[in-house]
Design a protein around this motif. Structure first.
Motif, PDB file in Angstrom:
ATOM      1  N   ALA A   1      28.991  56.861  22.012  1.00  0.00           N
ATOM      2  CA  ALA A   1      28.048  57.932  21.700  1.00  0.00           C
ATOM      3  C   ALA A   1      26.678  57.661  22.320  1.00  0.00           C
ATOM      4  O   ALA A   1      26.014  58.574  22.830  1.00  0.00           O
TER       5      ALA A   1
ATOM      6  N   TRP B   1      24.193  54.948  13.265  1.00  0.00           N
ATOM      7  CA  TRP B   1      25.210  54.502  14.216  1.00  0.00           C
ATOM      8  C   TRP B   1      25.126  53.004  14.476  1.00  0.00           C
ATOM      9  O   TRP B   1      26.076  52.411  14.992  1.00  0.00           O
TER      10      TRP B   1
ATOM     11  N   THR C   1      24.039  66.378  20.524  1.00  0.00           N
ATOM     12  CA  THR C   1      25.344  67.037  20.561  1.00  0.00           C
ATOM     13  C   THR C   1      26.273  66.397  21.580  1.00  0.00           C
ATOM     14  O   THR C   1      27.475  66.202  21.330  1.00  0.00           O
TER      15      THR C   1
ATOM     16  N   MET D   1      19.725  58.193  16.129  1.00  0.00           N
ATOM     17  CA  MET D   1      21.047  57.656  15.796  1.00  0.00           C
ATOM     18  C   MET D   1      20.916  56.480  14.822  1.00  0.00           C
ATOM     19  O   MET D   1      21.513  55.416  15.015  1.00  0.00           O
TER      20      MET D   1
ATOM     21  N   THR E   1      28.076  63.234  20.148  1.00  0.00           N
ATOM     22  CA  THR E   1      29.196  63.447  19.238  1.00  0.00           C
ATOM     23  C   THR E   1      30.407  64.022  19.974  1.00  0.00           C
ATOM     24  O   THR E   1      31.551  63.688  19.661  1.00  0.00           O
ATOM     25  N   LYS E   2      30.162  64.869  20.981  1.00  0.00           N
ATOM     26  CA  LYS E   2      31.273  65.397  21.772  1.00  0.00           C
ATOM     27  C   LYS E   2      31.960  64.289  22.564  1.00  0.00           C
ATOM     28  O   LYS E   2      33.198  64.241  22.650  1.00  0.00           O
TER      29      LYS E   2
ATOM     30  N   SER F   1      29.991  53.668  18.468  1.00  0.00           N
ATOM     31  CA  SER F   1      28.558  53.900  18.618  1.00  0.00           C
ATOM     32  C   SER F   1      28.109  53.706  20.055  1.00  0.00           C
ATOM     33  O   SER F   1      27.211  54.409  20.544  1.00  0.00           O
TER      34      SER F   1
ATOM     35  N   LEU G   1      32.113  61.125  21.822  1.00  0.00           N
ATOM     36  CA  LEU G   1      32.883  60.273  20.919  1.00  0.00           C
ATOM     37  C   LEU G   1      34.183  60.958  20.504  1.00  0.00           C
ATOM     38  O   LEU G   1      35.250  60.321  20.454  1.00  0.00           O
ATOM     39  N   SER G   2      34.114  62.249  20.229  1.00  0.00           N
ATOM     40  CA  SER G   2      35.324  62.987  19.854  1.00  0.00           C
ATOM     41  C   SER G   2      36.377  62.902  20.955  1.00  0.00           C
ATOM     42  O   SER G   2      37.568  62.669  20.698  1.00  0.00           O
TER      43      SER G   2
ATOM     44  N   ALA H   1      22.388  62.778  15.730  1.00  0.00           N
ATOM     45  CA  ALA H   1      22.692  62.344  17.090  1.00  0.00           C
ATOM     46  C   ALA H   1      22.783  63.560  18.010  1.00  0.00           C
ATOM     47  O   ALA H   1      23.194  64.649  17.589  1.00  0.00           O
TER      48      ALA H   1
END
Length: 387
Positions: free
Chosen positions: A268, A235, A45, A232, A48-49, A265, A51-52, A43
């Protein structure tokens, strides 16, 4: 316990190939993967950032069945960016992958026993999902002169209630231009058949932009996914575009079948849509891999191939080499250490004579795989040539 007749679907052979490759790797061998339709990249970058950050802000619970409004709006904007279409975001439905989209579309549009035409070769799960829902898949054998895409003559008089097409297609990578897409839609509507367009490989095109069915008509279902262009796969998030009068129909089914697509998902996916630089860099790798395949496969002896306009596959007619593609694929895995997919997955009748090669992985893997195929085929030819 007794099983339903609907449960008698065929296995997905590529998954068996993946398992055989896994066992070989477990035994210590290095396998080059040309079997699976999965990007070698992860996925973006930014996805993922995002989602974090979302997970730090609080729990991710259910969303509404149609999906996060912001994601639906961003997908609608994508149709303006890619196709110059003004799409009402209310028509966009977020699904648990394209597979969820198939289930929703088939359930919404067809009754038990309805006949749905699908091109052969084609993605095997169309056929199996239709069977599992009590529907009748009707294979439409496609011709090389039509670039292995269906044409209206292929289903004239077949009494179909639905027609499903894919462009770019799996396993061939061939695409429908505007004229061909329009002809199919007109012919389907002319016999009262619903039209479904699988567009999950859009974005993965190399010479011309893929045509969406929405450029031709609003009276269709379009299925897309974040699995391929957006890298993805795991996901499990995709989308449907449906006519406005179909939204509530789909919403009711989705509420009961899935509740919603995974919230994480969706978060993201929304961020992934703005990671254009990274996505285009991935596309450049696929473009290089395509060029490597079109040069290297004929050198290995695979000369009869479909013209891959998009996606990341090359589909080869190997009838001059074997009449058992499954055994041939197993031989290639055992002796060359390259995993490829027999065509039986995609065409139960003619697939004995075809193989699919995926070039979705790193270019170094593709280069190594082609060298292995060339060595294997040269040794095979030497063994079979009379002294």
């Amino acid at each position: 316990m007794k099983n339903s007749t609907r449960s008698g679907v065929d296995p997905f052979i590529v998954m068996d190939v993946m398992e055989a490759a896994r066992r070989a790797e477990e035994a210590g061998r290095h396998i080059i993967h040309m079997e699976v339709g999965q990007p070698g990249t992860g996925a973006p970058t930014g996805a993922t950032k995002a989602l974090s950050q979302a997970m730090e802000q609080g729990p991710l619970g259910y969303t509404v069945a149609l999906g996060l409004p912001a994601l639906r709006q961003r997908i609608a904007r994508l149709y303006g960016e890619w196709y110059n279409l003004d799409l009402n975001p209310d028509r966009v439905v977020i699904t648990p992958g394209s597979s969820g989209g198939f289930l929703l579309a088939f359930t919404a549009l067809f009754d038990s026993g309805d006949r749905v035409g699908i091109g052969a070769p084609g993605y095997p799960s169309y056929r199996q999902i239709l069977k599992a829902l009590g529907l009748v898949p009707v294979d439409l054998p496609t011709a090389p002169e039509n670039r292995l895409q269906p044409v209206p003559a292929d289903f004239a008089g077949l009494d179909l209630q639905g027609l499903m097409v894919a462009s770019p297609a799996n396993p061939t990578g061939t695409m429908l231009d505007h004229t061909a897409m329009s002809a199919l839609i007109e012919a389907a509507h002319g016999q009262g058949a619903s039209f479904i367009s699988d567009e999950i490989y859009h974005g993965l095109e190399y010479e011309a932009k893929a045509v969406t069915a929405l450029e031709v008509t609003d009276e269709c279902y379009v299925i897309n996914s974040f699995s391929k262009y957006f890298s993805m796969t795991g996901w499990r998030v995709g989308w449907l575009v449906v006519p406005e009068d179909q939204v509530r129909v789909i919403e009711r089914i989705a509420q009961n079948m899935f509740i919603c697509a995974p919230h994480a998902s969706q978060v993201a996916a929304l961020a992934a849509m703005d990671c254009e630089d990274e996505l285009q860099a991935n596309l450049d790798v696929n473009r290089r891999n395509r060029a490597l395949m079109l040069d290297g496969l004929p050198k290995a002896g695979f000369t009869n191939i479909a013209p891959p306009d998009g996606a990341f596959y090359v589909y080869a007619d190997v009838s001059d080499l074997t009449d058992d593609s499954r055994a041939f694929a197993a031989e290639i895995l055992e002796k060359a250490g390259v995993a490829v997919t027999p065509g039986l997955d995609f065409d139960p009748v003619r697939g004995h004579h075809t193989l699919r090669f995926s070039y979705a992985r790193a270019s170094e893997d593709i280069e190594e795989g082609l060298l292995r195929l060339q060595r294997f085929m040269a040794q095979r030819a030497a063994r079979t040539t009379p002294a």
